[in-house]
Design an enzyme around this catalytic site. Structure first.
Site, PDB file in Angstrom:
ATOM      1  N   HIS A   1       3.238   3.656 -15.496  1.00 32.17           N
ATOM      2  CA  HIS A   1       4.404   4.207 -14.788  1.00 32.17           C
ATOM      3  C   HIS A   1       4.997   5.422 -15.507  1.00 32.17           C
ATOM      4  CE1 HIS A   1       5.145   0.361 -12.188  1.00 32.17           C
ATOM      5  NE2 HIS A   1       4.009   0.961 -11.921  1.00 32.17           N
TER       6      HIS A   1
ATOM      7  N   ASN B   1       0.815  -1.225   0.000  1.00 31.90           N
ATOM      8  CA  ASN B   1       0.000   0.000   0.000  1.00 31.90           C
ATOM      9  C   ASN B   1       0.842   1.267   0.000  1.00 31.90           C
ATOM     10  OD1 ASN B   1       1.013   0.792   2.448  1.00 31.90           O
ATOM     11  ND2 ASN B   1      -0.897   0.629   3.541  1.00 31.90           N
TER      12      ASN B   1
HETATM   13  C1  HEM Z   1       3.393  -4.759 -13.582  1.00 33.10           C
HETATM   14  C2  HEM Z   1       3.410  -4.810 -12.285  1.00 33.10           C
HETATM   15  C3  HEM Z   1       3.513  -3.595 -11.419  1.00 33.10           C
HETATM   16  C4  HEM Z   1       4.378  -3.426 -10.400  1.00 33.10           C
HETATM   17  C5  HEM Z   1       5.387  -4.429  -9.889  1.00 33.10           C
HETATM   18  C6  HEM Z   1       4.160  -2.114  -9.869  1.00 33.10           C
HETATM   19  C7  HEM Z   1       4.841  -1.575  -8.793  1.00 33.10           C
HETATM   20  C8  HEM Z   1       4.776  -0.257  -8.392  1.00 33.10           C
HETATM   21  C9  HEM Z   1       5.533   0.324  -7.328  1.00 33.10           C
HETATM   22  C10 HEM Z   1       6.509  -0.404  -6.426  1.00 33.10           C
HETATM   23  C11 HEM Z   1       5.239   1.643  -7.288  1.00 33.10           C
HETATM   24  C12 HEM Z   1       5.841   2.698  -6.368  1.00 33.10           C
HETATM   25  C13 HEM Z   1       5.008   2.910  -5.132  1.00 33.10           C
HETATM   26  C14 HEM Z   1       5.705   3.836  -4.205  1.00 33.10           C
HETATM   27  O1  HEM Z   1       6.919   3.770  -4.049  1.00 33.10           O
HETATM   28  O2  HEM Z   1       5.032   4.666  -3.597  1.00 33.10           O
HETATM   29  C15 HEM Z   1       4.270   1.891  -8.317  1.00 33.10           C
HETATM   30  C16 HEM Z   1       3.722   3.114  -8.592  1.00 33.10           C
HETATM   31  C17 HEM Z   1       2.704   3.309  -9.475  1.00 33.10           C
HETATM   32  N1  HEM Z   1       2.051   2.337 -10.195  1.00 33.10           N
HETATM   33 FE1  HEM Z   1       2.653   0.456 -10.450  1.00 33.10          FE
HETATM   34  N2  HEM Z   1       3.176  -1.500 -10.579  1.00 33.10           N
HETATM   35  C18 HEM Z   1       2.741  -2.372 -11.536  1.00 33.10           C
HETATM   36  C19 HEM Z   1       1.707  -2.160 -12.424  1.00 33.10           C
HETATM   37  C20 HEM Z   1       0.918  -1.036 -12.429  1.00 33.10           C
HETATM   38  C21 HEM Z   1      -0.318  -0.909 -13.159  1.00 33.10           C
HETATM   39  C22 HEM Z   1      -0.970  -2.020 -13.958  1.00 33.10           C
HETATM   40  C23 HEM Z   1      -0.777   0.349 -12.937  1.00 33.10           C
HETATM   41  C24 HEM Z   1      -2.037   0.997 -13.418  1.00 33.10           C
HETATM   42  C25 HEM Z   1      -2.688   0.658 -14.498  1.00 33.10           C
HETATM   43  C26 HEM Z   1       0.201   1.007 -12.101  1.00 33.10           C
HETATM   44  C27 HEM Z   1       0.145   2.321 -11.728  1.00 33.10           C
HETATM   45  C28 HEM Z   1       1.074   2.940 -10.924  1.00 33.10           C
HETATM   46  C29 HEM Z   1       1.120   4.383 -10.708  1.00 33.10           C
HETATM   47  C30 HEM Z   1       0.247   5.415 -11.382  1.00 33.10           C
HETATM   48  C31 HEM Z   1       2.133   4.609  -9.780  1.00 33.10           C
HETATM   49  C32 HEM Z   1       2.571   5.961  -9.183  1.00 33.10           C
HETATM   50  C33 HEM Z   1       1.883   6.178  -7.849  1.00 33.10           C
HETATM   51  C34 HEM Z   1       2.236   7.492  -7.198  1.00 33.10           C
HETATM   52  O3  HEM Z   1       2.811   8.373  -7.819  1.00 33.10           O
HETATM   53  O4  HEM Z   1       1.902   7.617  -6.009  1.00 33.10           O
HETATM   54  N3  HEM Z   1       1.195   0.132 -11.803  1.00 33.10           N
HETATM   55  N4  HEM Z   1       4.004   0.722  -8.974  1.00 33.10           N
HETATM   56  C1  NAG Z   2       0.008   1.131   4.833  1.00 35.41           C
HETATM   57  O1  NAG Z   2       0.520   0.078   5.629  1.00 35.41           O
HETATM   58  C2  NAG Z   2       1.204   0.502   6.783  1.00 35.41           C
HETATM   59  C3  NAG Z   2       1.735  -0.737   7.483  1.00 35.41           C
HETATM   60  O2  NAG Z   2       2.335  -1.603   6.551  1.00 35.41           O
HETATM   61  C4  NAG Z   2       0.244   1.316   7.673  1.00 35.41           C
HETATM   62  O3  NAG Z   2       0.942   1.784   8.803  1.00 35.41           O
HETATM   63  C5  NAG Z   2      -0.312   2.505   6.860  1.00 35.41           C
HETATM   64  O4  NAG Z   2      -1.255   3.209   7.620  1.00 35.41           O
HETATM   65  C6  NAG Z   2      -0.972   1.993   5.594  1.00 35.41           C
HETATM   66  N1  NAG Z   2      -1.406   3.106   4.741  1.00 35.41           N
HETATM   67  C7  NAG Z   2      -2.700   3.329   4.457  1.00 35.41           C
HETATM   68  C8  NAG Z   2      -2.975   4.393   3.458  1.00 35.41           C
HETATM   69  O5  NAG Z   2      -3.594   2.698   4.950  1.00 35.41           O
END
Ligand code: HEM
Ligand code: NAG
Ligand code: NAG
Ligand code: NAG
Ligand code: NAG
Ligand code: NAG
Ligand code: NAG
Ligand code: NAG
Ligand code: NAG
Length: 326
Positions: free
Chosen positions: A194, A95
């Protein structure tokens, strides 16, 4: 004799139509046309107003919709709060940085005033995710069929089991999408999400500092880009700094993500993994054409938005999106 044969063919065709109808999950265009005619406009207006004031929201809402659909289908289970008895999806480690809940709540409050008990939280999330990304274009970027209903169950363990990890290789990614009846084509197209948003350092810093446990870096990551990332993520344990996933363009929805991946500047191992499979690599190349990406992304979003939906009399229409009805 001939008559019976024609009847048989007719029945077969009918059966196929019915089967297809069921497989599409009974969602349809304009489900609220009669029951709440202004619903889609209200959702778009509030979403656009919020996005105009906060350009990071499209990434939050798009990711939230993805996390919703991959766990128990698109049933708004991602919105449910934990209770004394239950640790909800929201509280699971994947999350991290989920956001945008307050927009869904604002929309729901308005819709309950306009037509109480009619519009599901699952449809609000699907439409709002679409509208938030579409704000940049001032027109809907994909079709969202409606008629989803809300689930009553949300469990952290299920989020862990179903949301793909950024450390996954191609085999695991393909499997996790296949698990949702999504293809490699969907995997590649949807990874294009992404192109907006940010990632926290701890999801990729192993690629910079300790890739195989020998204080080494990931050879498949462009060395110049690795140096740029190291300047931002100073240590393996940094879990607070965020980095744009599409360097220099993280607020802009376009196909630049695929150029980045192609140049070995995909941020996560899961992004880089798209080049490790021949078929997926060919699809990455196709996405380098902007028009192609928009068309393919739209189709795949429609498929993602139909995963495991509750329709008809299944589930409920939640009164508040963060709690199941009592
Ligand atoms: C293919 C497998 C995928 C993996 C392993 C993955 C993993 C991740 C991870 C680790 C993040 C960073 C979260 C963070 O550090 O806060 C992220 C961000 C994001 N993902 Fe993915 N994702 C995947 C597919 C998708 C798909 C299918 C969508 C939507 C159709 C998506 C939309 C996004 C967006 C928009 C963000 C940016 C969120 C932000 O700026 O807060 N991702 N993803
Ligand atoms: C996401 O998970 C952490 C614990 O893994 C929790 O402390 C946090 O409140 C959660 N964030 C949301 C948006 O619920
Ligand atoms: C939505 O916004 C438009 C343009 O500002 C406005 O004309 C319309 O009345 C709004 N609709 C609703 C239902 O609020
Ligand atoms: C929690 O579980 C207890 C015992 O099973 C039950 O009595 C109570 O109603 C539950 N509370 C909630 C909020 O679900
Ligand atoms: C924009 O929205 C996100 C997600 O809800 C929130 O975390 C952030 O604080 C907001 N930024 C501003 C400037 O309001
Ligand atoms: C992919 O990762 C899984 C799980 O970590 C592992 O079992 C498998 O061997 C890996 N496949 C390849 C081709 O590296
Ligand atoms: C596939 O789905 C099942 C059931 O939801 C889950 O337990 C399993 O971990 C999933 N596998 C992958 C690779 O996502
Ligand atoms: C790098 O990984 C290895 C093996 O997992 C581990 O033993 C070592 O402590 C790690 N180094 C750092 C600096 O965390
Ligand atoms: C970040 O790491 C610190 C130290 O390891 C830990 O206490 C904290 O819970 C982590 N925060 C998140 C959001 O994972």
């Amino acid at each position: 004799m001939k008559g019976t044969f024609i009847q048989l063919v007719f029945l077969l065709v009918l059966a196929v139509f019915l089967a297809v109808g069921v497989a599409a999950g009974d969602l349809r265009k304009g489900f609220y046309e009669d029951s709440c005619p202004q619903a889609e406009e209200i959702i778009q207006n509030i979403t656009w107003k919020r996005v105009a004031a906060n350009a990071t929201l499209p990434a939050k809402l798009l990711r939230m919709h993805f996390h919703d659909c991959f766990v128990r289908g698109c049933d708004a289970s991602v919105l449910i709060d934990s209770t004394a008895n239950n640790t909800a999806e929201k509280a699971a480690p994947p999350n991290l940085s989920l956001g945008g809940f307050e927009i869904i709540d604002e929309i729901k409050t308005q819709l309950e005033k306009t037509c109480a008990g009619v519009v599901s939280c699952a449809d609000i999330l699907a439409l709002s995710a679409r509208d938030s990304v579409s704000f940049q274009f001032k027109k809907p970027m994909w079709e969202v069929l409606t008629g989803r209903r809300d689930g009553k169950i949300s469990q952290a363990s299920e989020a862990l089991a179903n949301i793909p990890s950024p450390f996954s290789n191609f085999t695991v990614l393909r499997q996790s999408f296949a698990n949702k009846s999504l293809t490699v084509h969907d995997l590649v197209a949807l990874s294009g999400a992404h192109t907006i948003g940010v990632g926290h350092c701890n999801f990729f810093s192993n690629r910079l500092y300790n890739f195989t446990g020998k204080s080494d870096s990931d050879k498949s990551l462009d060395p110049d880009y690795a140096a740029v990332l190291k300047a931002k993520c100073k240590s393996l344990s940094d879990n607070t700094t965020t980095v744009e996933m599409d360097p220099g363009g993280s607020l802009n929805f376009d196909n630049r993500y695929f150029s980045a991946v192609k140049q070995h500047k995909g941020l996560f191992q899961s992004d880089a993994a798209l080049l490790t499979d021949k078929g997926a690599g060919k699809i990455v190349d196709e996405m380098l054409v902007a028009g192609k990406f928009f068309t393919e992304f739209a189709q795949s979003m429609k498929r993602m938005g139909a995963i495991g939906v509750l329709t008809g009399s299944a589930g409920e229409i939640r009164k508040k999106c963060n709690v199941v009805n009592s």
